[in-house]
Scaffold this active site. Structure first.
Site, PDB file in Angstrom:
ATOM      1  N   HIS A  11       2.726   1.829  -8.534  1.00 21.08           N
ATOM      2  CA  HIS A  11       1.316   2.133  -8.790  1.00 21.08           C
ATOM      3  C   HIS A  11       1.171   2.878 -10.118  1.00 21.08           C
ATOM      4  CE1 HIS A  11       1.883   1.652  -4.447  1.00 21.08           C
ATOM      5  NE2 HIS A  11       0.623   1.297  -4.368  1.00 21.08           N
ATOM      6  N   GLU A 389      -7.824  16.713  16.320  1.00 20.65           N
ATOM      7  CA  GLU A 389      -6.410  16.499  16.663  1.00 20.65           C
ATOM      8  C   GLU A 389      -5.601  16.042  15.450  1.00 20.65           C
ATOM      9  OE1 GLU A 389      -8.935  14.945  18.200  1.00 20.65           O
ATOM     10  OE2 GLU A 389      -9.062  16.000  20.120  1.00 20.65           O
ATOM     11  N   HIS A 451      -9.283   9.039  29.789  1.00 23.45           N
ATOM     12  CA  HIS A 451      -8.558  10.299  29.742  1.00 23.45           C
ATOM     13  C   HIS A 451      -7.197  10.239  30.429  1.00 23.45           C
ATOM     14  CE1 HIS A 451     -12.334  11.690  28.245  1.00 23.45           C
ATOM     15  NE2 HIS A 451     -11.980  12.954  28.223  1.00 23.45           N
TER      16      HIS A 451
END
Lengths: 643, 643
Positions: A11, A389, A451
């Protein structure tokens, strides 16, 4: 240009577009030591846009790190010091592994938090080092960077500055095909300070960075309007320059335009001199730091002791025994037992810091003897990550990378999916992070299929270098912590129950050290027809089923395997003693069964779950999914008969 | 309160805190039809804060959906219509499955995009229906909502409004322990309109919502300052009220304070009347819509035809044959072959829309005959999701839920980790999303371990109801699309190579329909010593290894298994013909090996990868990791000898 060209892969656009900014940052601001890459007083440089690795390697080379011109010529080759993306541990001066976008951004937030904490815990303000970095539009589009930015703003980290490489070019075209955020406004909404500058006007860069770093009172974003592949007459501002070599002809033209000789890997003498001069300044700065730090240690013996406990920590002699005592042997949910063990672990391991993604009241991971980290108050050891999270995982990685603390983070097991990219990077970087995931099966009950983890324990086991521990009772919880806290070459994941589990009975003379061997014989049975292998809450179920089977005249041994990876790494003799090859093994786990075939030899000998759960009380689900002692005994009997 | 109390489980706080807002939204604004939950002209109501499911069930009950008082009494029980979190497909009027935070927010963005597209594709503006929803601070902390908000703002969706339940309470305490964003500023940075209101002043709610919905010219956030568990004298504004029953005594006190009789599941007659009146208004509105829509169809036969192609679509007779022709039989990367197949698929399936997380130029998933979706221009079929994999997944789910289109989304396989929670929800909701993940192995090469999937193919297979297809050449790519596009009960994942793969030779008389059976005998070998099972790019490697083995006097059959789940679902006779039980099977896949034990019976008979990759050219990695024909032949020979 040359390294990418030689590798025929890479890159070039980002390194060229950010060269001006990086030069100013490294020549005038970044405090680091090429001679001592681990210098305590250094700033961390984070290249969140990891695909621009050649920029970092060039800077490391010029600064005098162990990155030679030959290393640059080995860009992206097998076992070189210059892999395609920066890899922590492979190259001096690389502070974190980046490439998956947004991760570096959040790692830097973790490093900045850790530096604030190290300073606060020891009372040594010199240790509040800075994190400086470069982030791209890709980083800012990823949700993880929004989470981390929000957390950094909440904590008002006054030691974090990112330059945003605003080149307005993305892989698929111009960023305006998909990204039109007012980034300045957005970051002000996160309570960051925001500056803007032209990324190619050196005087403006100098002025802006000096001002921003001189007034660092909260996390700061410097928006640098840049041109990708700056200096390439034909490819500047073009998406092609992002991820492919410019081509020999274009390199030639670019060098001509830049006034450079047409010679690969040419470094102008003036540039070498600039960096050499900077190196001298930095070494003097480091010497001054060491001197002041030594003086601080002499005058602050208490602080120095605390510092040694963080940076020169050796675990106490018998961690397992201490944690076993803390866990006790009562029947309780393993998350509750974990909560007890953590308190003792926090006393034994001053490096341990614990956080949760807004579920500490359920996961029981707060350290009770300490306070919460908040803006301006970094002397605590509990972190409130919020419902973030993914950032939690990457911030934990940043804390571990910083080096003073060992981070523990918790949420429900099903939400481990939200942070999987960060767990993977912890494993790649060999960081000793501890992930505590509770509510680890269908037994979550009423909250329903969204869940209830089904595939999670198994799919976490598939990430290389991750140890997944699913303890069955107090002693196994203690052993899981003993293992996780003393592991130095990778992350550990503890999977814990929401529901109560019975205390297991162990034979007199049971050697508690076997708890650390990944699997062990819990209950022998002379003349057994087979071995029942289980983990976590299913171990007591296996014991109950074995009892029923015995009543019906079939005896089976029961083996507990809290950590499959560790068990498989034991010597063959031990493994054969636990699982005698002649005896059929049947595995029992309330999750995807496939991975157990490696022990049972057949999917037909695994009792697991292959469909999603449902909303109902846990007891009902145990009935419906076949996880009662009677149902398990029945299936084991069928399996043994089917041989 | 009563349902949560009866279940002794659930989340009373949010329903009570949002009751005032929801009542105004449903009684004055939401266009829907309890008698025809699938009414084309309906607004979608999205409860992103899915834990507040009782609020939604109460609204559905009062509005006249098939949710009785008895159903409410069965809250969170086995197979009830009122599971713990709202589940799409289980309850009329539930538009999406929510619970994992942030997902609903992004689903709604997808629904709003789809409604804009349905209107633009058909030229029928009546179909530009709205999405109204409620989101929580948990939703806004999750990164996925930032990604989705950024995309929604970029597309200037003028049919999307969310009320933000700003109750300042989180599970672990007050939100100010972790969340201090200026949400209004943040969303303005995403180019949303933002309003603020008191969530308990009905006149203010009415005024604000009327104004906001009357001026909907871009996505809109209404920040509603609320009190969790509003009306509960002892638990209002308390974190305890979030996820636990209030307790019988507190329920009694709350009812007293609210002026309600102390009777469980009591509904005041006045409330029933209000909702009954609203139902009449809505039915009249629906009748008017149907009439106008019928008139539109009559006057716009072309548009009506296009609409039928979206909403009453039946796939053409022989999709496989058509796609096989499009794929051809040349040697190429399977991502390139996929790019060819997609063009034909787009012609055959007008419902297909294709997008990428800023990698379309690499994943080759653009539909060439159409344009890109942009703000104000929704008649195209290509979506630019930006570097926002997680939002891509959840927006795709929203598009699929809306019902007019079938979404395809692409990125690199390693980044599937970023969107795993959304893939799981697609599987739970049985949505026919197509995920195209390219760069599917170590053969990514120079980009290194962060970009090389090791565990991903295996771990995606573990999510229940997901079909993972890893085609080996043109015909298998065609079959993979034929399968994925015609699947109606769950998502499909295509794993495709970056590198070229050879065209496979098939025996004359090969039945192409076997390509759809998940696995098939590619190459027979009389007197074979075993069967070599492979997927994707490793099938041609298996063929090459078989050739080498034959030269050495060992013959093996070669079986291709592009989709393990589909293969395992075939009848036993077919499976035994492909994998004769007496013959040892050896599996070959450049990823985690464990799952293949279900076919081979032993981990010792799987050639896979259990450690992370490295940055180097692909050919070098093939050597180092043992994936050359010679290395594979060698290991197969050893395995056959070890029997």
């Amino acid at each position: 240009m040359d390294a990418v060209e030689k590798a025929n892969s890479g890159h070039p656009g980002m390194p060229m577009g950010m060269a001006d900014v990086a030069a100013v940052l490294w020549l005038e601001h970044l405090r680091h030591s090429p001679k001592d890459p681990h210098w305590l007083g250094r700033d961390r440089f984070v290249l969140s846009a990891g695909h621009g690795s050649m920029l970092l390697y060039a800077l490391l080379h010029l600064s005098g790190y162990r990155v030679s011109l030959d290393d640059l010529k080995q860009f992206r080759q097998w076992h070189s010091r210059t892999p395609g993306h920066p890899e922590f541990g492979e190259t001096d001066g690389v502070e974190t592994t980046t490439g998956p976008l947004g991760q570096g951004f959040a790692n830097g937030v973790g490093m900045a938090i850790a530096a604030q904490m190290e300073a606060a815990h020891t009372g040594c303000s010199m240790l509040k080092t800075r994190v400086l970095g470069i982030v791209s539009d890709g980083d800012l589009m990823e949700g993880i960077s929004a989470e981390a930015a929000s957390l950094a703003g909440h904590l008002q980290l006054d030691n974090l500055l990112y330059v945003y490489d605003d080149n307005r070019i993305t892989i698929d075209g111009k960023t305006d095909i998909t990204f039109s955020d007012d980034v300045a406004v957005r970051f002000r909404g996160h309570h960051w300070d925001v500056y803007q500058m032209n990324a190619h006007d050196v005087a403006e860069i100098e002025r802006t960075l000096t001002q921003a770093l001189g007034n660092l009172r909260r996390p700061t974003l410097v928006i640098a309007r840049s041109h990708i592949a700056k200096g390439s007459p034909g490819k500047q501002d073009s998406p092609e320059a992002h991820g492919a070599p410019l081509g020999a002809e274009e390199v030639r033209r670019a060098k001509q335009a830049l006034g450079l000789p047409d010679e690969p890997f040419y470094v102008p003498e003036a540039v070498r001199e600039l960096f050499a001069k900077r190196a001298q300044v930095l070494e003097a700065e480091r010497a001054r730091f060491e001197e002041r730090f030594e003086a601080w240690r002499t005058h602050h013996p208490e602080g120095a002791k605390k510092h040694a406990a963080l940076r020169a920590f050796t675990p106490p002699a018998d961690v397992l025994t201490e944690l076993l005592a803390a866990a006790g042997t009562e029947a309780a949910a393993t998350r509750v037992l974990s909560g007890k063990v953590i308190q003792k672990a926090a006393a034994l391991f001053p490096r341990l810091v614990s956080g949760s993604a807004d579920l500490a009241s359920s996961t029981k991971t707060d350290i009770k003897a300490t306070t919460s980290v908040q803006a301006g108050m970094f002397s605590g050891r509990n972190l409130h990550f919020g419902v973030r999270e993914h950032a939690m995982g990457a911030v934990m990685n940043g804390i571990a990378l910083h080096g003073a603390f060992q981070p523990l983070g918790s949420t429900f097991l099903v939400f481990s999916d939200y942070m999987r990219p960060a767990i993977r990077l912890a494993a790649i970087m060999k960081l000793p992070c501890v992930f505590v995931f509770t509510h680890d099966s269908l037994m979550v009950g009423e909250d329903g299929p969204t869940h209830q983890p089904i595939e999670h324990v198994a799919s976490l086991r598939l990430i290389p270098n991750v140890h997944v521990l699913r303890p069955a009772d107090g002693p196994e919880v203690a052993a899981a912590y003993a293992h996780a806290l003393q592991r130095t070459d990778g992350p550990s994941i503890l999977c814990l129950t929401r529901q109560n589990v019975p205390a297991l009975e162990r034979a007199p003379g049971f050697d508690v050290r076997d708890l650390l061997r990944g699997g062990y014989l819990l209950q022998d049975a002379p003349g057994a027809a087979g071995t029942l292998v289980a983990t976590g809450s299913e171990v007591s179920l296996a014991v109950a089923a074995a009892r029923l089977l015995q009543e019906r005249g079939t005896t089976v041994r029961v083996v507990s395997v809290p950590c499959l990876e560790v068990f498989l790494a034991q010597d063959e003799e031990y493994r054969r003693a636990v699982l005698p090859p002649g005896l059929p093994a049947i595995a029992l786990e309330m999750g995807r069964p496939e991975i157990w075939c490696s022990l049972t030899g057949s999917l037909e000998r695994v009792i697991g779950v292959t469909r999603f759960g449902a909303s109902a009380p846990a007891g009902v689900l145990a009935e419906k999914y076949g996880f009662t002692p009677a149902a398990v005994a029945e299936r084991v009997q069928q399996m043994l008969a089917a041989r």
